[in-house]
Design an enzyme around this catalytic site. Structure first.
Site, PDB file in Angstrom:
ATOM      1  N   LYS A  34       7.926 -40.032 -24.160  1.00 18.57           N
ATOM      2  CA  LYS A  34       6.579 -40.594 -24.288  1.00 18.57           C
ATOM      3  C   LYS A  34       6.734 -42.095 -24.489  1.00 18.57           C
ATOM      4  O   LYS A  34       7.626 -42.538 -25.234  1.00 18.57           O
ATOM      5  CB  LYS A  34       5.885 -39.932 -25.483  1.00 18.57           C
ATOM      6  CG  LYS A  34       4.453 -40.368 -25.710  1.00 18.57           C
ATOM      7  CD  LYS A  34       3.820 -39.579 -26.855  1.00 18.57           C
ATOM      8  CE  LYS A  34       2.370 -39.921 -27.088  1.00 18.57           C
ATOM      9  NZ  LYS A  34       1.761 -39.095 -28.154  1.00 18.57           N
ATOM     10  N   SER A  62      -2.480 -36.828 -27.009  1.00 13.71           N
ATOM     11  CA  SER A  62      -2.166 -38.044 -26.297  1.00 13.71           C
ATOM     12  C   SER A  62      -0.869 -37.962 -25.492  1.00 13.71           C
ATOM     13  O   SER A  62      -0.633 -38.830 -24.659  1.00 13.71           O
ATOM     14  CB  SER A  62      -2.049 -39.210 -27.290  1.00 13.71           C
ATOM     15  OG  SER A  62      -1.017 -38.978 -28.224  1.00 13.71           O
ATOM     16  N   SER A  71      -1.310 -34.072 -30.805  1.00 15.14           N
ATOM     17  CA  SER A  71      -0.939 -34.616 -29.492  1.00 15.14           C
ATOM     18  C   SER A  71       0.274 -34.008 -28.816  1.00 15.14           C
ATOM     19  O   SER A  71       0.549 -34.334 -27.664  1.00 15.14           O
ATOM     20  CB  SER A  71      -0.734 -36.121 -29.590  1.00 15.14           C
ATOM     21  OG  SER A  71      -1.984 -36.748 -29.609  1.00 15.14           O
TER      22      SER A  71
HETATM   23  N1  GLN Z   1      -6.753 -36.501 -30.800  1.00 13.58           N
HETATM   24  C1  GLN Z   1      -6.250 -37.030 -32.034  1.00 13.58           C
HETATM   25  C2  GLN Z   1      -6.591 -38.492 -32.155  1.00 13.58           C
HETATM   26  O1  GLN Z   1      -7.106 -39.046 -31.232  1.00 13.58           O
HETATM   27  C3  GLN Z   1      -4.773 -36.791 -32.169  1.00 13.58           C
HETATM   28  C4  GLN Z   1      -3.931 -37.766 -31.441  1.00 13.58           C
HETATM   29  C5  GLN Z   1      -2.480 -37.615 -31.765  1.00 13.58           C
HETATM   30  O2  GLN Z   1      -2.037 -36.587 -32.262  1.00 13.58           O
HETATM   31  N2  GLN Z   1      -1.747 -38.680 -31.515  1.00 13.58           N
HETATM   32  O3  GLN Z   1      -6.363 -39.078 -33.177  1.00 13.58           O
END
Ligand code: GLN
Length: 483
Positions: free
Chosen positions: A76, A151, A175
């Site tokens: 990532k 994400s 994410s």
């Molecule tokens: N959807 C969540 C957020 O936008 C989790 C994102 C993540 O785990 N990085 O904060």
């Protein structure tokens, strides 16, 4: 060859059926051919990959072995990679080449893994759809008009489309697990402190945790083995020995106590997902597990707590991007204030700016007690709920997400609609617990995930339950058409 799992690749390399260099070339060609449809990579690192593959082949020729030696992966794009752009999905870091490798990157490279590239992601890991990336949205290989989740959506789409067997992700509120669910993968968020955060660009430091995305639990065990461990450079890293995760995969489920929280089955849950969750429970019962209804009474407060705490930490973490030391700098600033304002205004996208504003507000003098401190107390109550539940059960099971993947753009005008998709995943981050999502069926041709949660440091238990389930089901083997 692109269909092989990490475990199969390790056997193939050990039996000299193919070399890492051959495999790497096949996958790089496949990425060049198919990724334009998906947009799952921000950067490809072909030269590095071929050099690492040759080095891994040489190490094997010298008698070395290891499940990751010569295995192709991707990171990532928020794991720092020395000399390689590390963008975090943001215009702010479009020109940033990290001066060092993240601990996770260094550990996997030392184990012999081959880095094919850096995967697309929501900007600064904020999102559930991978639509907030400066590099454009990622498409779900199960239906190119749908989001892959976020994400870590680039890692998920690439692995689901068989562009590579496994990739790293990070999970602040879901994410890893949520994109795994939406693309038919297995994804694991480890216990907070299990995987080093050093060199992982911070979103919300008390919640962020790196982990593996792969097609099977067996492969997650292999990748996690290479990622986990104490790191003195990360002050929240925990000095606990790392068990042999692959060795933990063959435990019997006889008598395993599985808790199903009654709060999970509220009105927001797609009833077809509820049915698939109950079908997975039946499958585990056949393997000897016993099911118990439990309660997590403070779950309703999780989303409001998370969406104060995470933005608060983000607003603090992201203050370092000021156009001075690194990252985007505006043209011809009139003075220092203009430099800050325009560099940040141009460098950050809309969702990141929204989070910074919410977070700065929650932390400001008059509101700190009312919002930030209050939500930290709720966070403790949520953790206490889990501690009470784990006195009665060994594993907690439920849906990973309330809905399957949605159409690109469908939730863009309503950020709260996207925040609600995190309802089942964020509690594990608030409590620091490990969680895993595994494929459990399809709704309208789109994958559905089941989430398993375990007590601290019981990643092996999660992987074992998922592996036993995968030995008896074939959801995880389904391949999206066209890939
Ligand atoms: N959807 C969540 C957020 O936008 C989790 C994102 C993540 O785990 N990085 O904060």
């Amino acid at each position: 060859m692109h269909q092989l799992t990490l475990a199969e690749i390790a056997r193939g390399l050990a039996d000299k059926k193919f070399s890492s260099e051959e495999l790497t070339k096949v996958l790089l060609a496949r990425i060049a051919q198919l990724d334009p449809q998906l947009n799952s990579f921000i950067s490809l690192t072909e030269d590095l990959a071929l050099q690492q593959a040759k080095a891994a082949d040489a190490r094997r020729a010298n008698g070395e072995s290891g499940a990751l030696l010569g295995a192709p992966i991707a990171h990532k794009d928020l794991f720092c990679t020395q000399g390689i752009r590390t963008s975090c999905g943001s215009k702010m870091l479009d020109n940033f080449k990290a001066p060092y490798d993240a601990t996770v990157v260094a550990k996997l490279a030392a184990a012999g893994a081959v880095t094919l590239g850096k995967t697309n992601m929501d900007e600064f890991a904020m999102g559930s759809a991978n639509e907030s990336s400066y590099y454009g949205p990622v498409k779900n290989p199960w239906n190119l008009e749908y989001v892959p989740g976020g994400s870590s959506g680039g890692s998920a789409a690439a692995v689901a489309a068989r562009l590579l067997p496994a990739a790293t992700g990070t999970d602040t509120g879901g994410s890893i697990r949520q994109p795994a669910a939406l693309t038919n993968l297995t994804g694991l968020k480890p216990t907070y402190g299990r995987v080093s955060r050093w060199g992982m660009i911070a979103y919300a430091s008390s919640l962020d945790q790196g982990g593996p995305l792969a097609r099977t639990a067996e492969d997650c065990a292999i990748l996690l083995q290479g990622m986990a461990g104490f790191d003195p450079q990360d002050s929240t890293s925990i000095d606990e020995p790392v068990p042999d995760y692959s060795a933990s995969l063959n435990g019997s489920l006889q008598g395993l106590r599985i808790g199903v929280p009654k709060e999970y089955f509220s009105a927001g849950l797609d009833p077809r997902i509820a049915d698939l969750v109950m079908a997975s429970v039946e499958e585990l019962k056949k393997l000897g597990a016993v099911i118990k209804e439990i309660s997590l009474p403070n779950m309703q407060h999780a989303i409001p707590a998370y969406y104060v705490i995470a933005p608060a930490e983000a607003s603090s973490n992201l203050s370092r991007f000021d156009g001075v030391r690194f990252g985007h700098r505006c043209e011809d600033p009139k003075n220092l204030e203009d430099l800050y304002k325009r560099s940040r205004g141009e460098g950050f996208g809309a969702e990141v700016q929204r989070r910074i504003m919410v977070g700065a507000y929650a932390l400001s003098a008059g509101y700190y007690d009312a919002y930030y401190l209050k939500e930290q107390k709720i966070r403790r109550l949520i953790k206490n709920d889990f501690m009470a539940a784990f006195n009665e059960v060994d594993i907690i099971l439920g849906p990973t997400t309330p809905n399957p993947a949605w159409k690109l753009g469908a939730k863009n005008s309503d950020p709260v609609a996207a925040y609600l998709e995190d309802v089942y995943t964020i509690t594990a981050n608030l409590a620091g617990l490990p969680g895993l999502s595994m494929p459990a069926g399809f709704v309208d041709g789109l994958p559905v995930g089941v989430q398993l949660l375990a007590p601290y440091f019981q990643e092996g238990r999660l992987l074992n339950v998922a592996h036993q389930y995968q030995l008896n089901t074939d959801w995880h083997t389904r391949t999206p058409t066209g890939f």
